[in-house]
Design a protein around this motif. Structure first.
Motif, PDB file in Angstrom:
ATOM      1  N   SER A 141     -37.255  13.313 -52.566  1.00  0.00           N
ATOM      2  CA  SER A 141     -38.168  13.676 -51.479  1.00  0.00           C
ATOM      3  C   SER A 141     -38.025  12.706 -50.306  1.00  0.00           C
ATOM      4  N   VAL A 142     -37.943  11.424 -50.609  1.00  0.00           N
ATOM      5  CA  VAL A 142     -37.775  10.398 -49.567  1.00  0.00           C
ATOM      6  C   VAL A 142     -36.438  10.596 -48.852  1.00  0.00           C
ATOM      7  N   ARG A 143     -35.378  10.825 -49.598  1.00  0.00           N
ATOM      8  CA  ARG A 143     -34.040  11.031 -49.025  1.00  0.00           C
ATOM      9  C   ARG A 143     -34.038  12.252 -48.095  1.00  0.00           C
ATOM     10  N   MET A 144     -34.699  13.302 -48.535  1.00  0.00           N
ATOM     11  CA  MET A 144     -34.764  14.522 -47.730  1.00  0.00           C
ATOM     12  C   MET A 144     -35.516  14.254 -46.426  1.00  0.00           C
ATOM     13  N   ARG A 145     -36.642  13.576 -46.492  1.00  0.00           N
ATOM     14  CA  ARG A 145     -37.427  13.266 -45.291  1.00  0.00           C
ATOM     15  C   ARG A 145     -36.633  12.388 -44.322  1.00  0.00           C
ATOM     16  N   GLU A 146     -35.902  11.413 -44.850  1.00  0.00           N
ATOM     17  CA  GLU A 146     -35.074  10.556 -43.990  1.00  0.00           C
ATOM     18  C   GLU A 146     -34.009  11.374 -43.266  1.00  0.00           C
ATOM     19  N   LYS A 147     -33.369  12.289 -43.968  1.00  0.00           N
ATOM     20  CA  LYS A 147     -32.345  13.132 -43.349  1.00  0.00           C
ATOM     21  C   LYS A 147     -32.963  14.038 -42.284  1.00  0.00           C
ATOM     22  N   GLU A 148     -34.144  14.583 -42.567  1.00  0.00           N
ATOM     23  CA  GLU A 148     -34.838  15.418 -41.580  1.00  0.00           C
ATOM     24  C   GLU A 148     -35.073  14.638 -40.293  1.00  0.00           C
ATOM     25  N   GLU A 149     -35.621  13.446 -40.422  1.00  0.00           N
ATOM     26  CA  GLU A 149     -35.935  12.648 -39.235  1.00  0.00           C
ATOM     27  C   GLU A 149     -34.675  12.199 -38.499  1.00  0.00           C
ATOM     28  N   THR A 150     -33.612  11.914 -39.239  1.00  0.00           N
ATOM     29  CA  THR A 150     -32.338  11.543 -38.608  1.00  0.00           C
ATOM     30  C   THR A 150     -31.839  12.674 -37.726  1.00  0.00           C
ATOM     31  N   VAL A 151     -31.817  13.887 -38.249  1.00  0.00           N
ATOM     32  CA  VAL A 151     -31.335  15.039 -37.485  1.00  0.00           C
ATOM     33  C   VAL A 151     -32.237  15.299 -36.285  1.00  0.00           C
ATOM     34  N   LEU A 152     -33.549  15.305 -36.496  1.00  0.00           N
ATOM     35  CA  LEU A 152     -34.476  15.605 -35.405  1.00  0.00           C
ATOM     36  C   LEU A 152     -34.397  14.559 -34.294  1.00  0.00           C
ATOM     37  N   THR A 153     -34.226  13.307 -34.664  1.00  0.00           N
ATOM     38  CA  THR A 153     -34.084  12.243 -33.661  1.00  0.00           C
ATOM     39  C   THR A 153     -32.810  12.439 -32.853  1.00  0.00           C
ATOM     40  N   LYS A 154     -31.708  12.780 -33.535  1.00  0.00           N
ATOM     41  CA  LYS A 154     -30.445  13.037 -32.828  1.00  0.00           C
ATOM     42  C   LYS A 154     -30.572  14.193 -31.850  1.00  0.00           C
ATOM     43  N   LEU A 155     -31.441  15.158 -32.161  1.00  0.00           N
ATOM     44  CA  LEU A 155     -31.635  16.319 -31.294  1.00  0.00           C
ATOM     45  C   LEU A 155     -32.724  16.087 -30.240  1.00  0.00           C
ATOM     46  N   GLY A 156     -33.268  14.871 -30.182  1.00  0.00           N
ATOM     47  CA  GLY A 156     -34.300  14.569 -29.194  1.00  0.00           C
ATOM     48  C   GLY A 156     -35.678  15.056 -29.592  1.00  0.00           C
ATOM     49  N   LEU A 157     -35.885  15.291 -30.884  1.00  0.00           N
ATOM     50  CA  LEU A 157     -37.180  15.772 -31.375  1.00  0.00           C
ATOM     51  C   LEU A 157     -37.836  14.731 -32.277  1.00  0.00           C
ATOM     52  N   LYS A 158     -37.760  13.488 -31.842  1.00  0.00           N
ATOM     53  CA  LYS A 158     -38.320  12.392 -32.635  1.00  0.00           C
ATOM     54  C   LYS A 158     -39.809  12.608 -32.850  1.00  0.00           C
ATOM     55  N   ARG A 159     -40.253  12.245 -34.022  1.00  0.00           N
ATOM     56  CA  ARG A 159     -41.674  12.374 -34.356  1.00  0.00           C
ATOM     57  C   ARG A 159     -42.488  11.482 -33.430  1.00  0.00           C
ATOM     58  N   ASN A 160     -43.549  12.049 -32.842  1.00  0.00           N
ATOM     59  CA  ASN A 160     -44.372  11.255 -31.932  1.00  0.00           C
ATOM     60  C   ASN A 160     -45.689  10.823 -32.559  1.00  0.00           C
ATOM     61  N   SER A 161     -45.920  11.226 -33.791  1.00  0.00           N
ATOM     62  CA  SER A 161     -47.105  10.777 -34.505  1.00  0.00           C
ATOM     63  C   SER A 161     -46.810  10.865 -35.993  1.00  0.00           C
ATOM     64  N   SER A 162     -47.547  10.115 -36.761  1.00  0.00           N
ATOM     65  CA  SER A 162     -47.323  10.207 -38.190  1.00  0.00           C
ATOM     66  C   SER A 162     -48.065  11.422 -38.706  1.00  0.00           C
ATOM     67  N   TYR A 163     -47.560  11.993 -39.739  1.00  0.00           N
ATOM     68  CA  TYR A 163     -48.244  13.111 -40.363  1.00  0.00           C
ATOM     69  C   TYR A 163     -48.066  13.015 -41.858  1.00  0.00           C
ATOM     70  N   TYR A 164     -48.962  13.633 -42.534  1.00  0.00           N
ATOM     71  CA  TYR A 164     -48.967  13.612 -43.987  1.00  0.00           C
ATOM     72  C   TYR A 164     -49.077  15.044 -44.459  1.00  0.00           C
ATOM     73  N   MET A 165     -48.234  15.432 -45.384  1.00  0.00           N
ATOM     74  CA  MET A 165     -48.275  16.788 -45.906  1.00  0.00           C
ATOM     75  C   MET A 165     -48.819  16.757 -47.320  1.00  0.00           C
TER      76      MET A 165
END
Length: 170
Positions: A141-165
């Motif tokens: 789960s941690v590995r998947m979340r890290e990959k998600e954020e890596t891709v989104l940051t590269k696309l200019g969609l960096k998370r601007n707030s923390s969230y919890y699911m």
């Protein structure tokens, strides 16, 4: 080496007008995940936008969970082996189904744009199509979340707030 990436996008919901640029964003997200994962060859992915009623029906039919959800992934491969489109030679990765009303609600809840939410859901689902799973939590789960954020940051969609699911929201 990554080849041609074909993303077939259809809009099966009529509640919300899909914002300009979202289809391009979805294609960019799919391609960025394949690049990050060093996917070999050409790929084909289907992405469908639906309403909450339709995703609830699919969730009940395929997962025996009778409620709406944000996104469903239907992988066509297992352990890196995929069906091949005989016309193009592309590996058919599977289907992604996104509830647009659910995405709007989550974007509001997490305080970011609808584009960022749709980007996240697309990247998340692409990782599922490639065999990643987070259901049991832990390092996967941690590995998947890290990959998600890596891709989104590269696309200019960096998370601007923390969230919890919550687990029951997945």
């Amino acid at each position: 080496m990554i080849g041609k990436v074909k993303v077939i996008i259809s809009n099966e919901q009529h509640e919300v007008r899909i914002p300009t640029g979202v289809r391009l964003l979805v294609r960019r997200c799919c391609t960025a995940v394949l690049v990050l994962e060093e996917f070999d060859g050409s790929a084909e992915i289907s992405v469908t936008f639906v309403d909450d009623d339709e995703i609830q029906k699919l969730n009940k039919e395929y997962r025996n969970i009778d409620r709406s959800t944000d996104v469903l992934s239907f992988p066509m491969g297992e352990n890196g082996v995929y069906d091949i489109n005989q016309d193009t030679g592309a590996k058919i990765l599977g289907d992604i189904v996104i509830s647009i009303p659910h995405a709007i609600d989550q974007a509001d809840r997490y305080g970011h744009s609808l584009q960022r939410e749709i980007g996240f859901l697309t990247v998340h689902s692409m990782l599922h199509l490639l065999g990643y799973d987070h259901v049991n939590g832990g390092i996967e789960s941690v590995r998947m979340r890290e990959k998600e954020e890596t891709v989104l940051t590269k696309l200019g969609l960096k998370r601007n707030s923390s969230y919890y699911m919550d687990d029951d929201e997945e």
